[in-house]
Design a protein around this motif. Structure first.
Motif, mmCIF file in Angstrom:
data_model
loop_
_atom_site.group_PDB
_atom_site.id
_atom_site.type_symbol
_atom_site.label_atom_id
_atom_site.label_comp_id
_atom_site.label_asym_id
_atom_site.label_seq_id
_atom_site.Cartn_x
_atom_site.Cartn_y
_atom_site.Cartn_z
ATOM 1 N N MET A 87 17.759 -50.061 -12.094
ATOM 2 C CA MET A 87 16.946 -48.984 -11.503
ATOM 3 C C MET A 87 15.505 -49.102 -11.980
ATOM 4 O O MET A 87 15.245 -49.244 -13.168
ATOM 5 N N LYS A 88 14.558 -49.074 -11.041
ATOM 6 C CA LYS A 88 13.143 -49.172 -11.389
ATOM 7 C C LYS A 88 12.716 -47.931 -12.200
ATOM 8 O O LYS A 88 13.291 -46.859 -12.049
ATOM 9 N N PRO A 89 11.685 -48.055 -13.058
ATOM 10 C CA PRO A 89 11.329 -46.960 -13.965
ATOM 11 C C PRO A 89 10.634 -45.766 -13.322
ATOM 12 O O PRO A 89 10.573 -44.705 -13.924
ATOM 13 N N TYR A 90 10.086 -45.923 -12.126
ATOM 14 C CA TYR A 90 9.359 -44.826 -11.495
ATOM 15 C C TYR A 90 10.069 -44.328 -10.243
ATOM 16 O O TYR A 90 10.724 -45.094 -9.530
ATOM 17 N N SER B 130 2.959 -52.193 -5.210
ATOM 18 C CA SER B 130 1.561 -52.095 -5.625
ATOM 19 C C SER B 130 1.316 -50.781 -6.371
ATOM 20 O O SER B 130 0.623 -50.755 -7.394
ATOM 21 N N CYS B 131 1.905 -49.681 -5.869
ATOM 22 C CA CYS B 131 1.785 -48.389 -6.536
ATOM 23 C C CYS B 131 2.412 -48.433 -7.924
ATOM 24 O O CYS B 131 1.852 -47.915 -8.890
ATOM 25 N N ILE B 132 3.583 -49.065 -8.019
ATOM 26 C CA ILE B 132 4.284 -49.161 -9.300
ATOM 27 C C ILE B 132 3.440 -49.940 -10.312
ATOM 28 O O ILE B 132 3.320 -49.555 -11.479
ATOM 29 N N ASN B 133 2.844 -51.039 -9.855
ATOM 30 C CA ASN B 133 1.981 -51.829 -10.747
ATOM 31 C C ASN B 133 0.793 -51.007 -11.214
ATOM 32 O O ASN B 133 0.375 -51.099 -12.384
ATOM 33 N N TRP C 83 -0.125 -40.038 -9.422
ATOM 34 C CA TRP C 83 0.795 -40.084 -8.294
ATOM 35 C C TRP C 83 0.112 -40.786 -7.124
ATOM 36 O O TRP C 83 -0.416 -40.135 -6.221
ATOM 37 N N PRO C 84 0.078 -42.114 -7.094
ATOM 38 C CA PRO C 84 -0.545 -42.824 -5.971
ATOM 39 C C PRO C 84 0.193 -42.512 -4.663
ATOM 40 O O PRO C 84 1.426 -42.393 -4.643
#
Length: 206
Positions: free
Chosen positions: A1-4, A118-121, A77-78
Motif C-alpha cells: 500500500m502506497k504511503p499517501y 507526480s503528486c506523491i513525489n 494537498w496537491p
C-alpha cells in the motif's frame, strides 16, 4: 500500500468507481466522495494527500473546492482537476488557483496514474524537507546563546577573525565554539551548516 491517500471527488458514480478500481489496483489508498460538499463535510485528517476532483459539479463547483482546499491545506494537498468541458481559460484559472495538473475527459488511465505519482513525489519531497527543517530547528535549540551568536555570524559569511572582533573574544575561542556548534548541529562542513541556517530561516513548507 502506497504511503499517501488519494481522494476522488466526482458526482459521476461510474467515474468514481472506475478511478477507485484503477488506483487501488496500483496499490494506492483511494477513497471517493460524491460531491465537494460531501468532501468538505467529511474532511479527511491526513496531513498530506492527493486530490482528484471533477470541476463541474452541483452545489459547490470544483473551482470553489480548489480555492477552499488551498486555503485549508495549501501545497500539502496537491490537486488534480478533471473535466469533460475543458477550455484554455478554465485551465489557466485552475492553475492560478493552485492546481498541479489539469486532465480532460475521456482520459487514458495512465495519464491519471502519471499525475498521481507526480503528486506523491511532490508530497514526499515536501515531507522530507519538513523533517529536515524540524531536525535543524531542534538542534539549534540545543545551542548556548554564545554558540548561537557564532552560528549566526558564520551563516552571514563572517570569518573567525571577524567574529572574534564582533564578540570581543579571541579567534581561538571562536574556533572552540565553532567546533562545538558543528558537532551539535551534526554538520560536517561549513556549506552544510549554511544550508541548515537557510533551511531554518525559510517559511512554512507544505
Amino acid at each position: 500500500m502506497k504511503p499517501y491517500s488519494v481522494f476522488i471527488i466526482d458526482d459521476d458514480e461510474a467515474m468514481r468507481h472506475a478511478m477507485l478500481l484503477l488506483l487501488r489496483g496500483e496499490g494506492f489508498r483511494a477513497r471517493a466522495f460524491v460531491s465537494a460538499t460531501d468532501f468538505l463535510e467529511n474532511l479527511p485528517v491526513e496531513k498530506s494527500a492527493c486530490i482528484i476532483t471533477d470541476i463541474r459539479m452541483p452545489q459547490t463547483s470544483g473551482v470553489e473546492l480548489v480555492e477552499r482546499l488551498k486555503a485549508l491545506r495549501g501545497p500539502a494537498w496537491p490537486i488534480i482537476a478533471v473535466t469533460g468541458h475543458g477550455d484554455v481559460s478554465l485551465a489557466v484559472q485552475l492553475m492560478k488557483a493552485g492546481v498541479v495538473d489539469f486532465i480532460e475527459k475521456p482520459f487514458d488511465p495512465n495519464r491519471i496514474l502519471e499525475a498521481v505519482r507526480s503528486c506523491i513525489n511532490q508530497m514526499s519531497g515536501a515531507e522530507a524537507e519538513r523533517n529536515m527543517k524540524d531536525a535543524t530547528c531542534a538542534r539549534l535549540a540545543t545551542l548556548t546563546p554564545r554558540e548561537r551568536q557564532v552560528f549566526d555570524a558564520l551563516i552571514e559569511g563572517k570569518s573567525n577573525k571577524m567574529i572574534a572582533l564582533d564578540l570581543e573574544i579571541s579567534p581561538r575561542t571562536v574556533e572552540i565554539f565553532r567546533a562545538k556548534l558543528m558537532q551539535k548541529m551534526q554538520a560536517h562542513s561549513l556549506p552544510e551548516l549554511v544550508r541548515m541556517g537557510m533551511r531554518a530561516a525559510s517559511g512554512p513548507i507544505g
